[in-house]
Write an enzyme that holds these catalytic residues in place. Structure first.
Site, PDB file in Angstrom:
ATOM      1  N   ASP A  74       0.861  -1.116  -0.108  1.00  0.00           N
ATOM      2  CA  ASP A  74      -0.014  -0.039  -0.038  1.00  0.00           C
ATOM      3  C   ASP A  74       0.889   1.184  -0.084  1.00  0.00           C
ATOM      4  O   ASP A  74       1.924   1.222   0.265  1.00  0.00           O
ATOM      5  CB  ASP A  74      -1.064   0.032   1.200  1.00  0.00           C
ATOM      6  N   ASN A 144      -7.270  -2.799  14.275  1.00  0.00           N
ATOM      7  CA  ASN A 144      -8.593  -3.102  13.866  1.00  0.00           C
ATOM      8  C   ASN A 144      -8.949  -4.167  13.105  1.00  0.00           C
ATOM      9  O   ASN A 144      -9.914  -4.399  12.486  1.00  0.00           O
ATOM     10  CB  ASN A 144      -9.218  -1.744  13.511  1.00  0.00           C
ATOM     11  N   HIS A 146      -7.180  -4.709  10.245  1.00  0.00           N
ATOM     12  CA  HIS A 146      -6.828  -4.463   8.639  1.00  0.00           C
ATOM     13  C   HIS A 146      -5.641  -5.305   8.052  1.00  0.00           C
ATOM     14  O   HIS A 146      -4.711  -5.331   9.229  1.00  0.00           O
ATOM     15  CB  HIS A 146      -6.892  -3.140   8.464  1.00  0.00           C
ATOM     16  N   GLU A 151      -9.353  -1.911   5.300  1.00  0.00           N
ATOM     17  CA  GLU A 151      -9.949  -1.796   6.480  1.00  0.00           C
ATOM     18  C   GLU A 151     -11.449  -2.930   6.795  1.00  0.00           C
ATOM     19  O   GLU A 151     -11.744  -3.228   5.993  1.00  0.00           O
ATOM     20  CB  GLU A 151     -10.634  -0.386   6.659  1.00  0.00           C
TER      21      GLU A 151
HETATM   22  C1  GLP Z   1      -0.500   0.070   8.579  1.00  0.00           C
HETATM   23  C2  GLP Z   1      -0.068  -0.813   7.292  1.00  0.00           C
HETATM   24  C3  GLP Z   1      -0.355  -2.426   7.436  1.00  0.00           C
HETATM   25  C4  GLP Z   1       0.577  -2.672   8.762  1.00  0.00           C
HETATM   26  C5  GLP Z   1      -0.254  -2.093   9.917  1.00  0.00           C
HETATM   27  C6  GLP Z   1       0.159  -2.455  11.203  1.00  0.00           C
HETATM   28  O1  GLP Z   1      -1.260   0.993   8.567  1.00  0.00           O
HETATM   29  N1  GLP Z   1      -1.002  -0.229   6.267  1.00  0.00           N
HETATM   30  O2  GLP Z   1       0.232  -2.804   6.315  1.00  0.00           O
HETATM   31  O3  GLP Z   1       0.471  -4.003   8.690  1.00  0.00           O
HETATM   32  O4  GLP Z   1      -0.581  -0.774   9.801  1.00  0.00           O
HETATM   33  O5  GLP Z   1       1.572  -1.611  11.575  1.00  0.00           O
HETATM   34  P1  GLP Z   1       2.324  -2.028  12.815  1.00  0.00           P
HETATM   35  O6  GLP Z   1       3.214  -2.971  12.216  1.00  0.00           O
HETATM   36  O7  GLP Z   1       3.080  -0.727  13.061  1.00  0.00           O
HETATM   37  O8  GLP Z   1       1.536  -2.209  13.924  1.00  0.00           O
END
Ligand code: GLP
Length: 249
Positions: A74, A144, A146, A151
């Site tokens: 993304d 959440n 995702h 989402e």
């Molecule tokens: C982000 C990304 C995800 C990621 C998630 C968790 O927003 N778009 O690909 O897995 O949040 O992030 P973190 O690893 O900092 O908990």
């Protein structure tokens, strides 16, 4: 390392996330050494950083990873690729610069000048297909539920597209914008269907703040409300947790 016996997918638990990072980095090195045109799906967020550090630190990694192609899950919409908060900047800092990967080998879902989000999404999906498909996709899980920026509410067969970010995701990612730039309200993301097309999935979740969503993703019926629950449908998926993230299982 221990394995969770009653999980719907292979689930490995380590005491320290660095153990998982080392193991995954060594596996990736071996896979890429066997298949020089390997296609890696990359994730951002804090969770995969230690894996990227381990990969970058492996001896002769530059030579081994020279033929690697990458697709990121993304990217924020409307944010310049060289903005420090962009996922492209994140990847350059943590992996692409240390491995000396050129921008042509690393693709992000983002609009080129004059391109609509729909056109950019189609181009991204086509590039994945032309590369032969993603051999291994790294993934984190949002609090959440995702995955990438799919989402809650995202469909199982969704493809790459422009999405609106939830307030909770924007708040979670605000520390990545320390200069006060507002977290973008939209992003381009691979869809859940795009992710499930990868040949293998390695999903990582570390920390007690992930324990409840990991439990729900594994134990509750798969549904749009918990996008990560759809990962259970993949035949070659592994989940890597630390003790804290596994504490509610
Ligand atoms: C982000 C990304 C995800 C990621 C998630 C968790 O927003 N778009 O690909 O897995 O949040 O992030 P973190 O690893 O900092 O908990």
């Amino acid at each position: 390392m221990r394995q969770v016996s009653n999980s719907p997918l292979p689930t490995f638990v380590v005491t320290d996330p660095i153990e998982a990072a080392r193991e995954l980095a060594l596996r990736l090195r071996d896979l890429v050494a066997e298949q020089p045109n390997f296609v890696l799906g990359c994730a951002t967020g804090h969770t995969p950083i230690s894996t990227y550090q381990q990969l970058a630190g492996l001896a002769s990694s530059r030579a081994i990873f020279g033929g690697l192609r990458t697709f990121n899950l993304d990217e924020y919409h409307g944010l310049a690729s060289d903005h420090p908060g962009s996922f492209e900047s994140f990847m350059r800092r943590h992996l692409f610069a240390p491995l000396d990967l050129s921008p042509e080998r690393t693709l992000f879902p983002r609009c080129c000048e004059g391109e609509s989000p729909v056109q950019a999404a189609e181009r991204f999906e086509t590039k994945i297909q032309e590369s032969g498909g993603i051999d291994l996709q790294l993934l984190g899980i949002g609090r959440n539920g995702h995955i990438a920026f799919n989402e809650p509410g995202s469909a199982r067969d969704s493809r790459t597209r422009l999405v609106e970010l939830t307030a909770s995701t924007r708040a979670a990612n605000a520390p990545d914008f320390p200069d006060g730039t507002p977290v973008p309200t939209g992003a381009m993301t691979m869809g859940i269907g795009t992710i499930l097309d990868a040949r293998r999935l390695h999903v990582l979740a570390f920390g007690v703040h992930k324990a409840e969503i990991v439990r729900r993703a594994l134990r509750e019926p798969a549904s749009r409300e918990i996008p990560a629950s759809f990962l259970r449908e993949h035949e070659q998926v592994e989940l890597w947790l630390d003790d804290a993230a596994a504490s509610s299982l």
